[in-house]
Design a protein around this motif. Structure first.
Motif, PDB file in Angstrom:
ATOM      1  N   THR A  68       0.819  -1.211   0.000  1.00 34.01           N
ATOM      2  CA  THR A  68       0.000   0.000   0.000  1.00 34.01           C
ATOM      3  C   THR A  68       0.860   1.270   0.000  1.00 34.01           C
ATOM      4  O   THR A  68       0.504   2.255  -0.648  1.00 34.01           O
ATOM      5  CB  THR A  68      -0.999   0.023   1.177  1.00 34.01           C
ATOM      6  N   VAL A 101      -8.738   1.592   2.099  1.00 33.83           N
ATOM      7  CA  VAL A 101     -10.171   1.419   2.337  1.00 33.83           C
ATOM      8  C   VAL A 101     -10.648  -0.014   2.128  1.00 33.83           C
ATOM      9  O   VAL A 101     -11.736  -0.372   2.579  1.00 33.83           O
ATOM     10  CB  VAL A 101     -11.029   2.392   1.488  1.00 33.83           C
ATOM     11  N   ARG A 102      -9.826  -0.855   1.471  1.00 31.63           N
ATOM     12  CA  ARG A 102     -10.259  -2.233   1.248  1.00 31.63           C
ATOM     13  C   ARG A 102      -9.071  -3.115   0.892  1.00 31.63           C
ATOM     14  O   ARG A 102      -8.199  -2.706   0.126  1.00 31.63           O
ATOM     15  CB  ARG A 102     -11.265  -2.276   0.112  1.00 31.63           C
ATOM     16  N   VAL A 103      -9.059  -4.323   1.451  1.00 27.59           N
ATOM     17  CA  VAL A 103      -8.080  -5.349   1.095  1.00 27.59           C
ATOM     18  C   VAL A 103      -8.865  -6.593   0.712  1.00 27.59           C
ATOM     19  O   VAL A 103      -9.841  -6.945   1.374  1.00 27.59           O
ATOM     20  CB  VAL A 103      -7.143  -5.684   2.281  1.00 27.59           C
ATOM     21  N   ARG A 104      -8.422  -7.249  -0.353  1.00 29.46           N
ATOM     22  CA  ARG A 104      -9.081  -8.499  -0.747  1.00 29.46           C
ATOM     23  C   ARG A 104      -8.046  -9.427  -1.388  1.00 29.46           C
ATOM     24  O   ARG A 104      -7.022  -8.985  -1.895  1.00 29.46           O
ATOM     25  CB  ARG A 104     -10.256  -8.238  -1.684  1.00 29.46           C
ATOM     26  N   ASP A 133      -7.853   1.346  -7.507  1.00 36.88           N
ATOM     27  CA  ASP A 133      -7.875  -0.103  -7.329  1.00 36.88           C
ATOM     28  C   ASP A 133      -6.544  -0.691  -7.814  1.00 36.88           C
ATOM     29  O   ASP A 133      -6.136  -0.454  -8.953  1.00 36.88           O
ATOM     30  CB  ASP A 133      -9.036  -0.702  -8.131  1.00 36.88           C
ATOM     31  N   ASN A 148      -1.850  -9.653  -3.542  1.00 38.32           N
ATOM     32  CA  ASN A 148      -3.038  -9.070  -2.939  1.00 38.32           C
ATOM     33  C   ASN A 148      -3.694  -8.080  -3.888  1.00 38.32           C
ATOM     34  O   ASN A 148      -3.142  -7.741  -4.926  1.00 38.32           O
ATOM     35  CB  ASN A 148      -2.711  -8.402  -1.593  1.00 38.32           C
ATOM     36  N   PHE A 150      -6.214  -4.421  -3.449  1.00 35.31           N
ATOM     37  CA  PHE A 150      -6.658  -3.455  -2.444  1.00 35.31           C
ATOM     38  C   PHE A 150      -7.085  -2.162  -3.114  1.00 35.31           C
ATOM     39  O   PHE A 150      -6.804  -1.936  -4.291  1.00 35.31           O
ATOM     40  CB  PHE A 150      -5.548  -3.191  -1.415  1.00 35.31           C
ATOM     41  N   GLN A 151      -7.764  -1.339  -2.331  1.00 33.46           N
ATOM     42  CA  GLN A 151      -8.182  -0.025  -2.797  1.00 33.46           C
ATOM     43  C   GLN A 151      -7.690   1.041  -1.839  1.00 33.46           C
ATOM     44  O   GLN A 151      -7.722   0.856  -0.616  1.00 33.46           O
ATOM     45  CB  GLN A 151      -9.700   0.053  -2.909  1.00 33.46           C
TER      46      GLN A 151
END
Length: 164
Positions: A68, A101-104, A133, A148, A150-151
């Motif tokens: 990140t 704001v987001r991890v996936r 993104d 990973n 993520f956003q």
């Protein structure tokens, strides 16, 4: 939104992060939609002392942070909404760039240990307005140890300040 491009000599000029939480040691390359960075693991990092005693392993959470922070460098360099940008004064910038704001889909497939160097390859897949993104791959000696997605978002800096 208008974006400004910035080029700096030091990692600290792109990011507000500082030691001991600054994960990026070197920027290898930056383009419009990709960034490559490195982190050398010395063995002296505070978080390695307890992860794990006698068998230090670079934590997966820190690999996520490396990815990140690398993406944050790309945003600061290529998608910066501020013409003037200064990471050395915490109240200078109107916007905070690269807020997670987001991890996936984080997948860990190996380890990184003291004496090794992590190489992060981060790709910007899409951005709309203030949302970015990314997908990332982190490797040690050419072997992928993490992938990973993520956003990150650009938000007004006031949202991060403590309220009285």
């Amino acid at each position: 939104m208008q974006y400004y491009e910035h080029r700096f000599d030091r990692v600290e000029d792109y990011l507000h992060h500082r030691s001991p939480y600054l994960m990026v040691d070197r920027i290898l390359s930056i383009s419009k939609d990709e960034v490559q960075t490195e982190k050398s693991i010395s063995g002296d990092e505070f978080y390695l002392q307890g992860h794990f005693p006698g068998a230090a392993v670079f934590p997966g959470a820190m690999m996520q942070e490396l990815s990140t922070q690398s993406a944050g460098i790309l945003i600061a360099a290529k998608y910066n909404p501020m013409q003037e940008y200064n990471t050395h004064d915490p109240h200078f910038n109107k916007f905070a760039l690269g807020v997670l704001v987001r991890v996936r889909n984080a997948k860990y497939r190996g380890f990184a240990k003291p004496g090794e160097t992590l190489t992060a390859h981060v790709k910007l897949n899409e951005h709309a307005s203030n949302l970015f993104d990314f997908t990332a791959k982190i490797a040690v000696d050419g072997k992928t140890v993490m992938r990973n997605a993520f956003q990150l978002a650009t938000v007004e800096s006031e949202l991060l300040y403590r309220r009285p």
